[in-house]
Design a protein around this motif. Sequence first.
Motif, PDB file in Angstrom:
ATOM      1  N   ARG A  25       0.818  -1.208   0.000  1.00 35.15           N
ATOM      2  CA  ARG A  25       0.000   0.000   0.000  1.00 35.15           C
ATOM      3  C   ARG A  25       0.860   1.269   0.000  1.00 35.15           C
ATOM      4  NH1 ARG A  25      -3.567  -1.910   4.972  1.00 35.15           N
ATOM      5  NH2 ARG A  25      -3.920   0.323   5.245  1.00 35.15           N
ATOM      6  N   GLU A  26       2.101   1.119   0.476  1.00 36.27           N
ATOM      7  CA  GLU A  26       3.016   2.265   0.490  1.00 36.27           C
ATOM      8  C   GLU A  26       4.394   1.794   0.046  1.00 36.27           C
ATOM      9  OE1 GLU A  26       2.990   4.229   4.240  1.00 36.27           O
ATOM     10  OE2 GLU A  26       0.851   4.702   4.164  1.00 36.27           O
ATOM     11  N   LEU A  27       4.972   2.534  -0.908  1.00 38.24           N
ATOM     12  CA  LEU A  27       6.296   2.186  -1.431  1.00 38.24           C
ATOM     13  C   LEU A  27       7.066   3.462  -1.730  1.00 38.24           C
ATOM     14  CD1 LEU A  27       8.379   0.134  -2.494  1.00 38.24           C
ATOM     15  CD2 LEU A  27       7.253   0.303  -4.732  1.00 38.24           C
ATOM     16  N   ASP A  28       8.269   3.556  -1.170  1.00 40.56           N
ATOM     17  CA  ASP A  28       9.159   4.682  -1.445  1.00 40.56           C
ATOM     18  C   ASP A  28      10.480   4.136  -1.977  1.00 40.56           C
ATOM     19  OD1 ASP A  28      10.785   6.918  -1.482  1.00 40.56           O
ATOM     20  OD2 ASP A  28      10.010   7.740   0.391  1.00 40.56           O
ATOM     21  N   ILE A  29      10.707   4.333  -3.263  1.00 41.41           N
ATOM     22  CA  ILE A  29      11.997   3.981  -3.877  1.00 41.41           C
ATOM     23  C   ILE A  29      12.628   5.236  -4.469  1.00 41.41           C
ATOM     24  CG2 ILE A  29      11.618   1.525  -4.277  1.00 41.41           C
ATOM     25  CD1 ILE A  29      10.587   2.148  -7.042  1.00 41.41           C
ATOM     26  N   GLY A  30      12.346   6.367  -3.822  1.00 40.94           N
ATOM     27  CA  GLY A  30      12.923   7.636  -4.257  1.00 40.94           C
ATOM     28  C   GLY A  30      14.434   7.644  -4.110  1.00 40.94           C
ATOM     29  N   TRP A  31      15.123   8.217  -5.084  1.00 35.97           N
ATOM     30  CA  TRP A  31      16.574   8.338  -5.108  1.00 35.97           C
ATOM     31  C   TRP A  31      17.269   6.983  -5.080  1.00 35.97           C
ATOM     32  CZ3 TRP A  31      18.582  12.814  -6.557  1.00 35.97           C
ATOM     33  CH2 TRP A  31      17.824  13.969  -6.338  1.00 35.97           C
ATOM     34  N   CYS A  32      16.573   5.949  -5.524  1.00 30.29           N
ATOM     35  CA  CYS A  32      17.203   4.642  -5.720  1.00 30.29           C
ATOM     36  C   CYS A  32      17.519   4.475  -7.205  1.00 30.29           C
ATOM     37  CB  CYS A  32      16.271   3.509  -5.280  1.00 30.29           C
ATOM     38  SG  CYS A  32      15.980   3.426  -3.504  1.00 30.29           S
ATOM     39  N   GLY A  33      18.646   3.936  -7.502  1.00 32.41           N
ATOM     40  CA  GLY A  33      18.950   3.655  -8.900  1.00 32.41           C
ATOM     41  C   GLY A  33      18.054   2.538  -9.414  1.00 32.41           C
ATOM     42  N   LEU A  34      17.341   2.789 -10.507  1.00 24.96           N
ATOM     43  CA  LEU A  34      16.419   1.800 -11.068  1.00 24.96           C
ATOM     44  C   LEU A  34      16.887   1.399 -12.465  1.00 24.96           C
ATOM     45  CD1 LEU A  34      12.974   3.359 -10.038  1.00 24.96           C
ATOM     46  CD2 LEU A  34      14.400   1.745  -8.776  1.00 24.96           C
ATOM     47  N   PRO A  35      16.610   0.162 -12.873  1.00 17.93           N
ATOM     48  CA  PRO A  35      17.060  -0.294 -14.199  1.00 17.93           C
ATOM     49  C   PRO A  35      16.360   0.463 -15.317  1.00 17.93           C
ATOM     50  CG  PRO A  35      15.588  -1.906 -13.201  1.00 17.93           C
ATOM     51  CD  PRO A  35      15.877  -0.888 -12.149  1.00 17.93           C
ATOM     52  N   PRO A  36      17.062   0.781 -16.407  1.00 21.85           N
ATOM     53  CA  PRO A  36      16.493   1.618 -17.462  1.00 21.85           C
ATOM     54  C   PRO A  36      15.492   0.891 -18.364  1.00 21.85           C
ATOM     55  CG  PRO A  36      18.721   0.955 -18.041  1.00 21.85           C
ATOM     56  CD  PRO A  36      18.479   0.460 -16.649  1.00 21.85           C
ATOM     57  N   ASN A  37      15.448  -0.431 -18.279  1.00 27.12           N
ATOM     58  CA  ASN A  37      14.528  -1.156 -19.149  1.00 27.12           C
ATOM     59  C   ASN A  37      13.681  -2.117 -18.313  1.00 27.12           C
ATOM     60  OD1 ASN A  37      16.468  -3.018 -18.422  1.00 27.12           O
ATOM     61  ND2 ASN A  37      17.357  -3.191 -20.471  1.00 27.12           N
ATOM     62  N   GLY A  38      12.629  -2.616 -18.924  1.00 26.73           N
ATOM     63  CA  GLY A  38      11.818  -3.598 -18.232  1.00 26.73           C
ATOM     64  C   GLY A  38      10.403  -3.159 -17.943  1.00 26.73           C
ATOM     65  N   ASN A  39      10.094  -1.859 -18.171  1.00 23.76           N
ATOM     66  CA  ASN A  39       8.720  -1.403 -17.970  1.00 23.76           C
ATOM     67  C   ASN A  39       8.219  -1.705 -16.554  1.00 23.76           C
ATOM     68  OD1 ASN A  39       6.542  -0.081 -19.153  1.00 23.76           O
ATOM     69  ND2 ASN A  39       5.480  -1.984 -19.648  1.00 23.76           N
ATOM     70  N   TRP A  40       9.130  -1.527 -15.579  1.00 24.61           N
ATOM     71  CA  TRP A  40       8.851  -1.998 -14.237  1.00 24.61           C
ATOM     72  C   TRP A  40       7.783  -1.198 -13.512  1.00 24.61           C
ATOM     73  CZ3 TRP A  40      10.000  -6.666 -13.586  1.00 24.61           C
ATOM     74  CH2 TRP A  40      11.155  -7.228 -14.125  1.00 24.61           C
ATOM     75  N   ILE A  41       7.709   0.092 -13.722  1.00 26.71           N
ATOM     76  CA  ILE A  41       6.724   0.896 -12.995  1.00 26.71           C
ATOM     77  C   ILE A  41       5.305   0.542 -13.448  1.00 26.71           C
ATOM     78  CG2 ILE A  41       6.007   3.223 -12.399  1.00 26.71           C
ATOM     79  CD1 ILE A  41       8.764   2.340 -11.312  1.00 26.71           C
ATOM     80  N   SER A  42       5.147   0.296 -14.740  1.00 27.39           N
ATOM     81  CA  SER A  42       3.829  -0.148 -15.224  1.00 27.39           C
ATOM     82  C   SER A  42       3.459  -1.499 -14.623  1.00 27.39           C
ATOM     83  CB  SER A  42       3.827  -0.234 -16.751  1.00 27.39           C
ATOM     84  OG  SER A  42       3.967   1.052 -17.339  1.00 27.39           O
ATOM     85  N   GLN A  43       4.436  -2.400 -14.559  1.00 26.83           N
ATOM     86  CA  GLN A  43       4.173  -3.700 -13.949  1.00 26.83           C
ATOM     87  C   GLN A  43       3.842  -3.562 -12.466  1.00 26.83           C
ATOM     88  OE1 GLN A  43       6.657  -7.126 -14.936  1.00 26.83           O
ATOM     89  NE2 GLN A  43       7.733  -5.868 -16.465  1.00 26.83           N
ATOM     90  N   LEU A  44       4.535  -2.668 -11.807  1.00 26.19           N
ATOM     91  CA  LEU A  44       4.277  -2.421 -10.387  1.00 26.19           C
ATOM     92  C   LEU A  44       2.833  -1.962 -10.171  1.00 26.19           C
ATOM     93  CD1 LEU A  44       5.632  -2.119  -7.492  1.00 26.19           C
ATOM     94  CD2 LEU A  44       5.911   0.292  -8.087  1.00 26.19           C
ATOM     95  N   ALA A  45       2.383  -1.019 -11.003  1.00 33.83           N
ATOM     96  CA  ALA A  45       1.019  -0.527 -10.889  1.00 33.83           C
ATOM     97  C   ALA A  45       0.001  -1.630 -11.160  1.00 33.83           C
ATOM     98  CB  ALA A  45       0.806   0.645 -11.844  1.00 33.83           C
ATOM     99  N   ASN A  46       0.292  -2.451 -12.129  1.00 35.54           N
ATOM    100  CA  ASN A  46      -0.621  -3.531 -12.513  1.00 35.54           C
ATOM    101  C   ASN A  46      -0.731  -4.596 -11.427  1.00 35.54           C
ATOM    102  OD1 ASN A  46      -2.280  -5.222 -13.930  1.00 35.54           O
ATOM    103  ND2 ASN A  46      -0.721  -5.941 -15.348  1.00 35.54           N
ATOM    104  N   ARG A  47       0.397  -4.918 -10.780  1.00 38.01           N
ATOM    105  CA  ARG A  47       0.399  -5.984  -9.782  1.00 38.01           C
ATOM    106  C   ARG A  47       0.008  -5.479  -8.383  1.00 38.01           C
ATOM    107  NH1 ARG A  47       4.107 -10.044 -11.175  1.00 38.01           N
ATOM    108  NH2 ARG A  47       3.484 -11.091  -9.220  1.00 38.01           N
ATOM    109  N   CYS A  48       0.421  -4.273  -8.039  1.00 45.08           N
ATOM    110  CA  CYS A  48       0.190  -3.736  -6.679  1.00 45.08           C
ATOM    111  C   CYS A  48      -0.953  -2.724  -6.733  1.00 45.08           C
ATOM    112  CB  CYS A  48       1.454  -3.097  -6.138  1.00 45.08           C
ATOM    113  SG  CYS A  48       2.887  -4.201  -6.130  1.00 45.08           S
ATOM    114  N   ARG A  49      -2.143  -3.202  -6.874  1.00 46.73           N
ATOM    115  CA  ARG A  49      -3.282  -2.326  -7.136  1.00 46.73           C
ATOM    116  C   ARG A  49      -3.852  -1.664  -5.882  1.00 46.73           C
ATOM    117  NH1 ARG A  49      -6.649  -4.819 -12.232  1.00 46.73           N
ATOM    118  NH2 ARG A  49      -4.824  -5.401 -13.494  1.00 46.73           N
ATOM    119  N   SER A  50      -3.303  -1.997  -4.738  1.00 47.97           N
ATOM    120  CA  SER A  50      -3.762  -1.363  -3.489  1.00 47.97           C
ATOM    121  C   SER A  50      -2.903  -0.172  -3.098  1.00 47.97           C
ATOM    122  CB  SER A  50      -3.768  -2.396  -2.354  1.00 47.97           C
ATOM    123  OG  SER A  50      -4.651  -3.458  -2.622  1.00 47.97           O
ATOM    124  N   LEU A  51      -1.985   0.234  -3.952  1.00 44.62           N
ATOM    125  CA  LEU A  51      -1.062   1.322  -3.615  1.00 44.62           C
ATOM    126  C   LEU A  51      -1.806   2.608  -3.254  1.00 44.62           C
ATOM    127  CD1 LEU A  51       1.845   0.904  -6.193  1.00 44.62           C
ATOM    128  CD2 LEU A  51       2.054   0.876  -3.692  1.00 44.62           C
TER     129      LEU A  51
END
Length: 578
Positions: free
Chosen positions: A463-489
């Motif tokens: 329900r709460e996730l903070d990955i601010g100022w973390c290095g994230l991979p440039p590929n993989g469409n991960w934020i879209s996947q995160l939204a799709n899987r973690c729908r209670s955010l």
Amino acid sequence: SSDNQQGLVFIEQYASRVTCYSSQYGHVNGISYTANNLVGPPSRFPAYGDFPETYVPRTYGCWWKESSVIFKGKNEVDQTGEDFIDVQFQKPVYPYCVNVYETYNSGCVRRLWAGDGQGNWKLFHENPVKQSQKQSQIFSPEPHHLLFLTSLIRIEIDGSFADYYPEVDAVLLVGTETYLAPEESVKLSVLGLYAKVVGLGLHRLVPGFNILESMQRLCFTDKLSQDASVCHLSNLPEEILRVILTLLDLRSLCSLACASSLFNKICKDSVLFTAVNLKPYWHCVNLLSLKWLGARSQCLQYLDLSWCGSYGKFSSSDFSWFIKQYGKRLRILRLENCSFLNNEALYSISTSCPYLQELNLRGCRDLESTAFWHLGKLHVMERLILDSTQIELPTLLVSLQSMASLSHLSLGDCQNLSLLGSLDEISRWLNRHRPGIISLDFWRSGHLSNHGMEALVGLEHLRELDIGWCGLPPNGNWISQLANRCRSLEKLFLTAARIVKDADLIAIAQYCPNLKQLDVLGNSYITWEGCSRVLDKCRKLRLLDVSYCCQIEAIHVANWRRTYPNVSIKRIFVNEED
């Protein structure tokens, strides 16, 4: 130094070093937005704006208090600021004036304290909580001499009503090596105020009115006591009185205990001390305080000792004694920025608090990394807050194994976890062993690879996730996947996540209807179209930060604010603020 007409020598000095602080927005090894930026004279004042050369606390406003997964605890009538910073000066003086140079969202200084470096403090000035101001200023309370030799000043900052992060550029201490007699101090203050009034021409507003005489009369005349109406509470049954007294804060209970022998007896009832918040009284809590509380702690379940015990006010042994004696029923223990903590203290917690469900060690930077091995004995832990500590990956993973009910894990700004692969390992471990976790904070604690993100998006109950100022991979469409899987955010902080694009915002808008807070500061790819989709679909949204997003224009923000008045939309861009 400067002289006045009484022959006193006033010494002016800027901070020479920072001895302690609660939080900072900048990286612990960086130079931007860090506590050490308060050392020396102002670097940007009187300019107004967002400057990396200043000190900035991690939080502002009400947003960090609006978590739906953290127990709120007990509030006191006496409240501390949200943050503090202690600054040292080269020469001890009797303080006469303290100037705090504020360069952004000014007006957030709550209290100024003078310390002797041995745990003793004197309040120099207290300021009411108020809305921040869109201008730089020198916060300088009315000068007065304090009979307390000091080279240590604590600034309490309360950004609860700040529109954005408050920023402080420097601190100036003015004082004398000899003490100014009280009557001379008052005379100087009155004369200084009189000079200001005359300078503004206010003394001519009322003909025949002697302003200097009136100010002196106000300064030297005792306040008249007022008759208090008598309320015969003592006539009520003790059972009813106990119910009423459960609504009182700690200071009120102590005051009421002095009213009569009956109230003194009732106010010692341990049922009234199931939840105790000593954080507002950090400046005076010592071993005697712990002993006094111990006599009333048979039912103690919630204890907040945050900020207490600094500079030797009480020792680790004192704390360990208290916990061993009265910690067996504790459910919640908050120890933010407690410098007395050591291996002995954590051992005492782990062996004396079998029912502990929340432990907050945020900001305990001096706690040795080996001490965290004791956390593994806390088997019913649900909420573990370790921001800005020296916890290491092996210790953390071993400790988490025994916490079967863990639902909240906060690891913001843990520098020992910034080693390559640490966040990946934590994410994979949580995915395998604690897939039901609902709150996770990795802010500024390292990098996530594709493997780490794959594990992270599998935590579908988040329900709460903070990955601010973390290095994230440039590929993989991960934020879209995160939204799709973690729908209670409800809260998603993607601060400085350069990989976020409009497609990700569209996914968030489609899959996260309960979203309340979204931070995408510092993104070069998102446009007004993606943000508009989030604002339109996420009807519960209350915070959207698009600062330093170069494709978001001021006109977009102005239109959004008119269309979505219930959403607080933040935008600054290269010292341009909307």
